[in-house]
Design a protein around this motif. Structure first.
Motif, mmCIF file in Angstrom:
data_model
loop_
_atom_site.group_PDB
_atom_site.id
_atom_site.type_symbol
_atom_site.label_atom_id
_atom_site.label_comp_id
_atom_site.label_asym_id
_atom_site.label_seq_id
_atom_site.Cartn_x
_atom_site.Cartn_y
_atom_site.Cartn_z
ATOM 1 N N ALA A 7 20.260 1.443 -8.727
ATOM 2 C CA ALA A 7 20.866 2.655 -8.159
ATOM 3 C C ALA A 7 20.230 3.902 -8.751
ATOM 4 O O ALA A 7 20.203 4.952 -8.110
ATOM 5 C CB ALA A 7 22.370 2.660 -8.391
ATOM 6 N N GLU A 8 19.701 3.799 -9.971
ATOM 7 C CA GLU A 8 19.059 4.930 -10.640
ATOM 8 C C GLU A 8 17.604 5.105 -10.235
ATOM 9 O O GLU A 8 17.124 6.227 -10.132
ATOM 10 C CB GLU A 8 19.120 4.735 -12.159
ATOM 11 N N ILE A 9 16.890 3.992 -10.015
ATOM 12 C CA ILE A 9 15.434 4.099 -9.844
ATOM 13 C C ILE A 9 14.959 4.039 -8.400
ATOM 14 O O ILE A 9 13.846 4.484 -8.106
ATOM 15 C CB ILE A 9 14.685 3.037 -10.681
ATOM 16 N N ALA A 10 15.750 3.481 -7.500
ATOM 17 C CA ALA A 10 15.308 3.392 -6.102
ATOM 18 C C ALA A 10 15.258 4.785 -5.488
ATOM 19 O O ALA A 10 16.071 5.649 -5.816
ATOM 20 C CB ALA A 10 16.256 2.506 -5.299
ATOM 21 N N GLY A 11 14.312 4.990 -4.603
ATOM 22 C CA GLY A 11 14.211 6.265 -3.907
ATOM 23 C C GLY A 11 15.482 6.589 -3.158
ATOM 24 O O GLY A 11 15.893 7.746 -3.065
ATOM 25 N N GLN A 12 16.134 5.573 -2.622
ATOM 26 C CA GLN A 12 17.428 5.728 -1.964
ATOM 27 C C GLN A 12 18.248 4.482 -2.254
ATOM 28 O O GLN A 12 17.744 3.363 -2.153
ATOM 29 C CB GLN A 12 17.276 5.906 -0.460
ATOM 30 N N ALA A 13 19.490 4.675 -2.653
ATOM 31 C CA ALA A 13 20.376 3.540 -2.921
ATOM 32 C C ALA A 13 21.674 3.702 -2.143
ATOM 33 O O ALA A 13 22.207 4.803 -2.035
ATOM 34 C CB ALA A 13 20.679 3.445 -4.416
ATOM 35 N N ILE A 14 22.132 2.598 -1.601
ATOM 36 C CA ILE A 14 23.452 2.553 -0.993
ATOM 37 C C ILE A 14 24.307 1.648 -1.863
ATOM 38 O O ILE A 14 23.954 0.486 -2.106
ATOM 39 C CB ILE A 14 23.403 2.031 0.456
ATOM 40 N N LYS A 74 0.855 -1.186 0.000
ATOM 41 C CA LYS A 74 0.000 0.000 0.000
ATOM 42 C C LYS A 74 0.892 1.236 0.000
ATOM 43 O O LYS A 74 2.030 1.187 0.477
ATOM 44 C CB LYS A 74 -0.891 0.012 1.242
ATOM 45 N N PRO A 75 0.375 2.355 -0.482
ATOM 46 C CA PRO A 75 1.175 3.589 -0.445
ATOM 47 C C PRO A 75 1.679 3.871 0.977
ATOM 48 O O PRO A 75 0.946 3.695 1.952
ATOM 49 C CB PRO A 75 0.184 4.662 -0.909
ATOM 50 N N GLY A 76 2.938 4.257 1.067
ATOM 51 C CA GLY A 76 3.551 4.540 2.361
ATOM 52 C C GLY A 76 4.324 3.379 2.941
ATOM 53 O O GLY A 76 5.102 3.559 3.881
ATOM 54 N N ASP A 77 4.120 2.164 2.407
ATOM 55 C CA ASP A 77 4.896 1.014 2.862
ATOM 56 C C ASP A 77 6.342 1.161 2.382
ATOM 57 O O ASP A 77 6.663 2.070 1.608
ATOM 58 C CB ASP A 77 4.295 -0.285 2.317
ATOM 59 N N LEU A 78 7.204 0.243 2.831
ATOM 60 C CA LEU A 78 8.629 0.290 2.475
ATOM 61 C C LEU A 78 9.055 -0.969 1.735
ATOM 62 O O LEU A 78 8.626 -2.070 2.083
ATOM 63 C CB LEU A 78 9.499 0.372 3.728
ATOM 64 N N VAL A 79 9.941 -0.791 0.756
ATOM 65 C CA VAL A 79 10.603 -1.899 0.072
ATOM 66 C C VAL A 79 12.104 -1.703 0.242
ATOM 67 O O VAL A 79 12.622 -0.621 -0.044
ATOM 68 C CB VAL A 79 10.234 -1.928 -1.429
ATOM 69 N N GLY A 87 3.451 4.543 -4.844
ATOM 70 C CA GLY A 87 3.640 5.265 -3.591
ATOM 71 C C GLY A 87 4.324 4.494 -2.488
ATOM 72 O O GLY A 87 4.219 4.859 -1.317
ATOM 73 N N VAL A 88 5.026 3.431 -2.845
ATOM 74 C CA VAL A 88 5.771 2.645 -1.869
ATOM 75 C C VAL A 88 7.204 3.176 -1.852
ATOM 76 O O VAL A 88 7.813 3.357 -2.903
ATOM 77 C CB VAL A 88 5.742 1.146 -2.229
#
Length: 189
Positions: A149-156, A106-111, A134-135
């Motif tokens: 690394a390009e598409i994730a909201g945050q990448a390490i 659902k929107p707001g969840d985390l992956v 919205g995840v």
């Protein structure tokens, strides 16, 4: 052999030293918010990264949750073999994660995904879907970076392309996330 071991350990230290402290702290804060907001957390990967995802879900779901008295809602999507094989057989292997997210997320969840190459088609497809729905997406990748690394909201990015060293560093990050809650449980109440 001793020199090989010494060289391996030197390279392993360098891989761990490439972990960006600020980025890990930001991920911990996202997990803190997910806990407070009762969000679902999905983790997954392939091969060694799948094993890391399973390990992380166990540590967060049991170890961190036990210390906090509040439960993380965490699920490793690579742990349901019968569902994964049904999806792979009836659709395509690249759908084994995205179709599970379609049922749960659902929107707001985390992956949180792990992929040394950053290009695993099934992981990339799931992150693309999550972004569109919205995840919040986070990726742990190796030195090749890949599409994740390009598409994730945050990448390490771990500054090593060696699968073993990158996976070890990814698990180190996962342990930091979990132990941030296990060793500081008073901050969550």
């Amino acid at each position: 052999m001793k020199q090989w071991v010494a060289d391996y350990l030197t390279a392993q230290r360098a891989a761990h030293d490439s972990i960006p402290i600020d980025a890990v702290a930001q991920i911990i804060e996202k997990f803190r918010a997910a806990l407070q907001e009762d969000r679902q957390i999905f983790v997954f990967g392939n091969g060694g990264s799948a094993a890391n995802a399973s390990h992380f879900a166990t540590d967060l779901g049991k170890g961190s949750s036990d210390k906090l008295g509040k439960r993380f809602r965490v699920l490793s999507l690579n742990d349901n073999v019968s569902w994964m094989t049904a999806l792979g057989n009836d659709y395509a292997y690249e759908d084994v994660f995205v179709r599970q997210l379609m049922n749960y997320a659902k929107p707001g969840d985390l992956v949180l995904v792990m992929s040394v190459s950053g290009n695993s088609p099934n992981v990339v497809k799931a992150v693309e879907w999550a972004n569109k729905h919205g995840v919040h997406t986070m990726a742990l990748v190796g030195g090749k970076r890949g599409k994740l690394a390009e598409i994730a909201g945050q990448a390490i990015v771990i500054n090593d392309t060696h699968y073993g060293r990158a996976e070890d560093a990814h698990m180190g990050i996962c342990h930091m996330i979990c132990y941030a809650f296990m060793e500081n449980p008073g901050q969550e109440r």
